[in-house]
Design a protein around this motif. Structure first.
Motif, mmCIF file in Angstrom:
data_model
loop_
_atom_site.group_PDB
_atom_site.id
_atom_site.type_symbol
_atom_site.label_atom_id
_atom_site.label_comp_id
_atom_site.label_asym_id
_atom_site.label_seq_id
_atom_site.Cartn_x
_atom_site.Cartn_y
_atom_site.Cartn_z
ATOM 1 N N GLY A 1 11.451 -4.652 3.570
ATOM 2 C CA GLY A 1 10.839 -5.963 3.425
ATOM 3 C C GLY A 1 11.689 -7.058 4.015
ATOM 4 N N GLY A 2 11.124 -8.258 4.060
ATOM 5 C CA GLY A 2 11.822 -9.412 4.591
ATOM 6 C C GLY A 2 10.874 -10.582 4.737
ATOM 7 N N PRO A 3 11.332 -11.682 5.325
ATOM 8 C CA PRO A 3 10.474 -12.862 5.508
ATOM 9 C C PRO A 3 9.608 -12.752 6.757
ATOM 10 C CG PRO A 3 12.702 -13.329 6.248
ATOM 11 C CD PRO A 3 12.727 -11.930 5.704
ATOM 12 N N PHE A 4 8.481 -13.453 6.726
ATOM 13 C CA PHE A 4 7.633 -13.551 7.912
ATOM 14 C C PHE A 4 7.071 -14.959 8.014
ATOM 15 C CE2 PHE A 4 4.039 -13.102 5.004
ATOM 16 C CZ PHE A 4 3.051 -13.858 5.622
ATOM 17 N N VAL A 5 6.622 -15.319 9.201
ATOM 18 C CA VAL A 5 5.885 -16.557 9.412
ATOM 19 C C VAL A 5 4.832 -16.269 10.476
ATOM 20 C CG1 VAL A 5 7.493 -17.415 11.176
ATOM 21 C CG2 VAL A 5 6.052 -19.034 9.908
ATOM 22 N N SER A 6 3.639 -16.809 10.281
ATOM 23 C CA SER A 6 2.586 -16.642 11.279
ATOM 24 C C SER A 6 2.001 -17.996 11.630
ATOM 25 C CB SER A 6 1.484 -15.703 10.769
ATOM 26 O OG SER A 6 0.674 -16.355 9.805
ATOM 27 N N TYR A 7 1.554 -18.099 12.876
ATOM 28 C CA TYR A 7 0.930 -19.319 13.379
ATOM 29 C C TYR A 7 -0.386 -18.936 14.031
ATOM 30 C CZ TYR A 7 5.756 -20.992 12.935
ATOM 31 O OH TYR A 7 7.013 -21.308 12.467
ATOM 32 N N SER A 8 -1.474 -19.554 13.566
ATOM 33 C CA SER A 8 -2.808 -19.210 14.075
ATOM 34 C C SER A 8 -3.523 -20.459 14.555
ATOM 35 C CB SER A 8 -3.639 -18.534 12.974
ATOM 36 O OG SER A 8 -3.031 -17.347 12.534
ATOM 37 N N THR A 9 -4.297 -20.290 15.620
ATOM 38 C CA THR A 9 -5.080 -21.387 16.170
ATOM 39 C C THR A 9 -6.404 -20.845 16.682
ATOM 40 O OG1 THR A 9 -5.041 -23.269 17.718
ATOM 41 C CG2 THR A 9 -4.130 -21.179 18.506
ATOM 42 N N LEU A 10 -7.412 -21.691 16.722
ATOM 43 C CA LEU A 10 -8.716 -21.315 17.265
ATOM 44 C C LEU A 10 -8.742 -21.657 18.746
ATOM 45 C CD1 LEU A 10 -11.623 -20.338 16.999
ATOM 46 C CD2 LEU A 10 -12.266 -22.662 16.309
ATOM 47 N N ASP A 11 -8.906 -20.649 19.577
ATOM 48 C CA ASP A 11 -9.035 -20.859 21.017
ATOM 49 C C ASP A 11 -10.506 -21.124 21.317
ATOM 50 O OD1 ASP A 11 -8.938 -20.924 23.730
ATOM 51 O OD2 ASP A 11 -8.082 -18.930 23.996
ATOM 52 N N THR A 12 -10.836 -22.395 21.432
ATOM 53 C CA THR A 12 -12.248 -22.757 21.611
ATOM 54 C C THR A 12 -12.802 -22.254 22.938
ATOM 55 O OG1 THR A 12 -11.538 -24.910 22.489
ATOM 56 C CG2 THR A 12 -12.061 -24.793 20.142
ATOM 57 N N ALA A 13 -11.944 -21.996 23.893
ATOM 58 C CA ALA A 13 -12.423 -21.499 25.189
ATOM 59 C C ALA A 13 -12.977 -20.093 25.086
ATOM 60 C CB ALA A 13 -11.295 -21.549 26.217
ATOM 61 N N THR A 14 -12.441 -19.303 24.153
ATOM 62 C CA THR A 14 -12.878 -17.906 24.008
ATOM 63 C C THR A 14 -13.614 -17.652 22.707
ATOM 64 O OG1 THR A 14 -10.791 -17.251 22.964
ATOM 65 C CG2 THR A 14 -10.896 -17.159 25.372
ATOM 66 N N GLY A 15 -13.496 -18.569 21.723
ATOM 67 C CA GLY A 15 -14.095 -18.335 20.423
ATOM 68 C C GLY A 15 -13.321 -17.348 19.574
ATOM 69 N N TYR A 16 -12.066 -17.138 19.926
ATOM 70 C CA TYR A 16 -11.217 -16.201 19.199
ATOM 71 C C TYR A 16 -10.113 -16.937 18.445
ATOM 72 C CZ TYR A 16 -12.980 -11.785 21.101
ATOM 73 O OH TYR A 16 -13.759 -10.700 21.396
ATOM 74 N N VAL A 17 -9.694 -16.355 17.333
ATOM 75 C CA VAL A 17 -8.489 -16.810 16.641
ATOM 76 C C VAL A 17 -7.299 -16.105 17.290
ATOM 77 C CG1 VAL A 17 -7.202 -16.838 14.465
ATOM 78 C CG2 VAL A 17 -9.674 -17.239 14.471
ATOM 79 N N PHE A 18 -6.323 -16.888 17.662
ATOM 80 C CA PHE A 18 -5.096 -16.365 18.261
ATOM 81 C C PHE A 18 -3.969 -16.537 17.256
ATOM 82 C CE2 PHE A 18 -1.076 -17.163 20.389
ATOM 83 C CZ PHE A 18 -0.983 -16.132 21.311
#
Length: 338
Positions: free
Chosen positions: A282-299
């Motif tokens: 185990g350990g620490p994590f960090v995630s960053y998510s954004t909506l790519d409106t050009a593709t309609g996908y979450v990155f």
């Protein structure tokens, strides 16, 4: 090269999370290489100030504990020297904060200079006519001061990644997701799938890693619950050390989230701890998510650290993977004329 700016100007840039480059030295400069470790800070201040209320306030700002690390670690490793002791190699340190109380000063203010005696280097000067004015200034601007120092470290790291990149990892991210990402040399590609890239940097006693993934967005794409569910699906692709083990998100300490903008793009951060199902890691994590409106996908860019033999030295490893967010760029949308 010497440069000096009002702190308020630089703070605005830092707080906007614009990713501006703090170090822009002239090509061909013959300055010495700055000394010191990442997130190590020299504070130049006299003894009465350091042992009084000003010193107490500075320590509370500069050595505040970082949340969501397994052990308590400070924002900076602070080394204090007196003005008389500010000589020799100390003046060439990468991070310097000078604190001056002088009745000749008209009002409390702060300024920043870069690459004064070495590079890359930041020298912050904080001055006030008396202790009361200094404390009032720190009360209003202390957090901004910390952000400026942290941005200087981040800019060093991203500049290195841009100059010395792991070409194979960068190519996989670009080909799979259509985004540019600068990853420092040392990272190895561990998985390369149509919707998932995993890279890791293995040290003798620690590991840094990240996964990049994308999936079709729905109406609740950027809610913490939706992002956590997606993380569970993709993290399961990272195998653990024993048969049938895989990465999961720890349930003992629920992740926290925040929303911020980076260069005009909305991101959601999740910060917490990861575990391994059917094993003990185990350990620490960090995630960053954004909506790519050009593709309609979450990155999503999701990074983690594993360093069981290095307590309590996970801060710099964790910040190393955090810095990589600021190397990610999406293609510009075509203009109407195109």
């Amino acid at each position: 090269m010497k440069r000096f700016r009002l702190l308020a100007v630089l703070c605005a840039a830092a707080l906007s999370l614009s990713g501006c480059k703090a170090f822009r030295t002239l090509s061909g400069s013959h300055l010495k290489t700055a000394q010191g470790r990442p997130y190590e800070l020299i504070v130049v201040v006299n003894q009465p100030l350091w042992t009084g209320a000003v010193g107490d306030t500075l320590r509370s700002l500069l050595t505040a504990p970082i949340p969501y690390l397994p052990q308590t670690e400070p924002e900076f490793d602070v080394l204090r020297v007196t003005p008389d002791g500010f000589t020799s190699m100390v003046v060439d340190h990468r991070n310097i904060l000078k604190v001056i109380v002088d009745p000749a000063v008209k009002e409390a203010a702060a300024g920043v200079a870069y690459d004064v005696t070495a590079k890359p280097q930041i020298v912050l000067t904080l001055q006030a006519p008396d202790e009361a004015a200094m404390l009032a200034y720190l009360d209003t601007n202390g957090d901004k001061l910390v952000q400026v120092l942290k941005q200087a470290e981040r800019d060093r790291a991203t500049a290195y990644a841009r100059q010395f990149g792991a070409a194979g990892v960068e190519r996989a991210v670009r080909e799979r997701f259509g985004v540019e990402m600068h990853v420092p040399t040392g990272y190895q590609l561990a998985a390369d799938e149509p919707d998932f890239v995993w890279a890791r940097y293995e040290y003798p006693a620690a590991s840094q890693g990240f996964m990049v993934y994308a999936y079709p967005a729905d109406g609740k794409a950027l809610t913490p619950a939706s992002l956590m569910a997606a993380r569970s699906r993709f993290a399961a692709r990272i195998p653990g050390p024993s048969e049938g083990s895989y990465m999961i998100t720890s349930e003992a300490f629920p992740p926290v989230s925040r929303v911020f903008r980076l260069e005009g793009r909305l991101w959601v951060e999740l910060r917490g701890f990861w575990d391994v199902a059917n094993d003990f890691m185990g350990g620490p994590f960090v995630s960053y998510s954004t909506l790519d409106t050009a593709t309609g996908y979450v990155f999503t860019y999701d990074a983690y650290v594993y360093a069981p033999k290095l307590p309590p030295h996970k801060r710099n490893l964790m910040r190393g993977v955090e810095h990589l967010l600021y190397t990610i760029s999406f293609p510009q949308p075509p203009t109407a004329a195109e």
